[in-house]
Design an enzyme around this catalytic site. Structure first.
Site, mmCIF file in Angstrom:
data_model
loop_
_atom_site.group_PDB
_atom_site.id
_atom_site.type_symbol
_atom_site.label_atom_id
_atom_site.label_comp_id
_atom_site.label_asym_id
_atom_site.label_seq_id
_atom_site.Cartn_x
_atom_site.Cartn_y
_atom_site.Cartn_z
ATOM 1 N N CYS A 112 -5.696 -3.641 7.130
ATOM 2 C CA CYS A 112 -6.893 -2.838 7.369
ATOM 3 C C CYS A 112 -8.138 -3.373 6.665
ATOM 4 C CB CYS A 112 -6.637 -1.395 6.924
ATOM 5 S SG CYS A 112 -6.202 -1.217 5.173
ATOM 6 N N CYS A 143 0.835 -1.200 0.000
ATOM 7 C CA CYS A 143 0.000 0.000 0.000
ATOM 8 C C CYS A 143 0.872 1.254 0.000
ATOM 9 C CB CYS A 143 -0.925 -0.021 1.215
ATOM 10 S SG CYS A 143 -2.097 1.346 1.279
#
Length: 373
Positions: free
Chosen positions: A208, A112
């Site tokens: 997440c 990410c």
């Protein structure tokens, strides 16, 4: 020269702050705004609000977007939400599932940072006329004798340099990390001083986008072949039992194997290798986990010398939580990058990252490849 190293007055220096909705990025934005910088907050919507809005400990979902916007409104600087859901799915979630299907143990937060945040968002910041982009990571950007360097965060319990190993020199030159010299308790004190509602908000978890921490459910949905049954086999070829998906096992695992071993086994058995091509989990004694050297792919190097010029002595980490160990790194004639450890390591897993340090400086790293048979 202002505090960010830009030859402008703070009011004339535009800083795009990546705001996840947590306390760290919120305080980053608040401190820069307090110093008079032209702050613009940006929050990325990375996955579906409906699925994630009830999820606690996440980032970049419904509640977190609200929290980031509330901080900006409270302090009085502009804030924008950008829909990066498609980019995140392609660059992070799909790669996460593919990596598990290959028998690896991925680190999606590194991907990410490498793609969505430090490539795509950074480009957006430049489009907005930013002089720099700031994040709430606990690392330090310092000016060395030759160029900007990345150093560990001052708080050893919060240092995030391992997860930022893929940061290129060009990106590092543009990035700033205002919290790098602080401890977490100091960050929360600042949040309370600014009157931010997120002052006591818990830290987000690493993965997440995984509901309830069940990564198996994500992989099962995207790559159902990775949860097929198969054999648990001793490294000598003896079949010891069966498993219901190689993604449920990790290199170095000892507990929960569900096998009794062989009659002559006196020591515990560990997962030595995952063989997705044959849906096999290979087990053996602990000494079989010992690794003297590894090969890396997608290596990012921001050290002063070139790896092609010869071996470089470093301290290396193959897991974020481990203490660095002595090693040497060099480019091979075949174009690989090889890391040789002074002493064998145990439980090295393909798909994880090997990150290099000299003292507190982070020199880069790469992704660990599966051993060549």
């Amino acid at each position: 020269m202002n505090s960010l190293g830009i030859d402008k007055e703070p009011k004339d220096t535009r800083v795009v702050v990546a705001m996840s909705g947590g306390v760290d990025s919120s305080v980053t934005a608040a401190l820069l705004h307090e110093q008079g910088y032209d702050v613009v907050g940006i929050t990325l919507q990375l996955y579906d609000h409906g699925e994630m809005i009830q999820k606690t400990g996440a980032c970049c979902a419904g509640q977190d977007i609200y929290d980031a916007r509330n901080v900006a409104d409270t302090l009085g600087f502009p804030h924008y939400v950008l829909d990066y859901e498609s980019k995140f799915k392609d660059s992070v979630i799909q790669e996460f599932a593919d990596s598990y299907a290959r028998g690896e143990t991925p680190i999606p937060c590194v991907r990410c940072n490498q793609t969505v945040k430090f490539r795509d968002l950074l480009a957006t910041a430049k489009d907005l006329g930013a002089d720099v982009m700031a994040t709430g990571h606990y690392v330090q950007q310092m000016q060395g004798p030759l160029k900007a360097e990345m150093h560990r965060g001052a708080d050893p319990n919060k240092d995030q340099s391992y997860f930022l190993f893929a940061t290129t020199q060009e990106q590092l030159d543009f990035l700033r990390f205002p919290l790098g010299g602080m401890e977490k308790a100091e960050t929360r004190e600042h949040a309370a001083r600014f009157g931010l509602e997120v002052a006591d908000k818990p830290d987000s978890q690493d993965i997440c986008f995984v509901p309830d921490g069940s990564y198996v459910s994500i992989v099962e949905k995207l790559r159902p072949e990775a949860v097929e049954d198969g054999e648990i086999v001793h490294m000598d070829g003896t079949v010891l039992g069966r498993h219901n998906g190689i993604i449920k096992y990790t290199i170095g695992q000892r507990r929960g194997l569900g096998i009794g071993g062989r009659i002559d086994d006196t020591d515990p058995l560990y997962v030595i290798k995952l063989d997705p091509a044959n849906q096999r989990v290979i087990v053996g004694p602990r000494e079989a986990l010992a690794v003297k050297s590894i090969l890396l792919t997608e290596v990012n190097w921001i050290g002063d010398s070139k790896l092609s010029e010869g071996s470089v002595k470093v301290m290396a980490k193959v897991r974020s939580s481990m203490k660095p160990v002595a090693a040497s790194v060099e480019a091979t004639p075949l174009g690989d990058v090889k890391v040789t450890f002074d002493d064998p390591l145990y439980g090295v897993s393909p798909g994880q990252a090997c990150v290099f340090y000299q003292d507190n400086r982070m020199l880069g790293g790469g992704w660990i490849l599966s051993p060549r048979d």
